[in-house]
Scaffold this motif. Sequence first.
Motif, PDB file in Angstrom:
ATOM      1  N   LEU A 177       0.847  -1.194   0.000  1.00 29.94           N
ATOM      2  CA  LEU A 177       0.000   0.000   0.000  1.00 29.94           C
ATOM      3  C   LEU A 177       0.887   1.250   0.000  1.00 29.94           C
ATOM      4  CD1 LEU A 177      -2.743   1.403   0.204  1.00 29.94           C
ATOM      5  CD2 LEU A 177      -2.593   1.180   2.697  1.00 29.94           C
ATOM      6  N   TYR A 178       0.795   2.016  -1.081  1.00 28.17           N
ATOM      7  CA  TYR A 178       1.566   3.250  -1.214  1.00 28.17           C
ATOM      8  C   TYR A 178       0.636   4.456  -1.085  1.00 28.17           C
ATOM      9  CZ  TYR A 178       5.565   0.522  -2.778  1.00 28.17           C
ATOM     10  OH  TYR A 178       6.609  -0.362  -2.833  1.00 28.17           O
ATOM     11  N   ILE A 209      -7.462   1.793  -6.018  1.00 30.07           N
ATOM     12  CA  ILE A 209      -7.098   3.201  -5.826  1.00 30.07           C
ATOM     13  C   ILE A 209      -8.167   3.916  -4.998  1.00 30.07           C
ATOM     14  CG2 ILE A 209      -6.571   5.366  -6.999  1.00 30.07           C
ATOM     15  CD1 ILE A 209      -5.829   3.552  -9.458  1.00 30.07           C
ATOM     16  N   LYS A 210      -7.733   4.669  -4.010  1.00 29.58           N
ATOM     17  CA  LYS A 210      -8.624   5.456  -3.164  1.00 29.58           C
ATOM     18  C   LYS A 210      -8.128   6.893  -3.103  1.00 29.58           C
ATOM     19  CE  LYS A 210      -9.990   1.591  -0.173  1.00 29.58           C
ATOM     20  NZ  LYS A 210     -10.040   1.096   1.235  1.00 29.58           N
TER      21      LYS A 210
END
Length: 216
Positions: A177-178, A209-210
């Motif tokens: 998670l980046y 993607i968030k």
Amino acid sequence: MIRRPPRSTPLYSSAASDVYKRQIQYGPFYGSYGSEELRVHYELAVPLIYFPTVEKQYELSHLGNIAIVEQYALKNDAARLKGEFNRVRYSALTSQDHSNHIFRRLHAQLPRKAHGLYYRDLVGNVSTSTATRESSYVFFEIRPRFPVLGGWQTKWEQGYKLLSKFYIKYDAKDPDLYIFNNTFGYAFKSIRADKYIVSIMLPPTAHDIKVMSTHC
């Protein structure tokens, strides 16, 4: 009370009760309510610039860089030029300090880690720009290829790179998670933009993607 700019000779409606230096006073008024048209016309010797459109693009790479591209369309809404542009007349106005309504330069504060700056227009690279690295930011000054008179407009593109390690972090509990954390405004914060578009290009393998914003 209306306060006019310095060095301007205004035209104003005759209802003014007092005129002193830079102040035009109307009233006080007594008796029944009524209405009367009020007009004040004076010279405003500043460029009235704004951005019809601004587009900013972030390209995130696994190679350690973030490429940032900003595209601007700028218009000067000051008094329009009458007739054709005359370089000799323009030089005379500049020497006599009568050209304050002409747009010539912009300043911006870019991130301290910015590198690889460039500035170009539709013709190509524009050499009239300077960049100075200060203690907490990069001072970036640009000058258009030609002076932008009232009613004129210009377009350009500028860009720079940032090192990913300062802006992209990963979650210690989930190494896959980046998180990309940044302020997404454009460089010239004091100038209005009618339309502002931000786009972010992620690596091709990015998924789930968030987007989170403090304004949501």
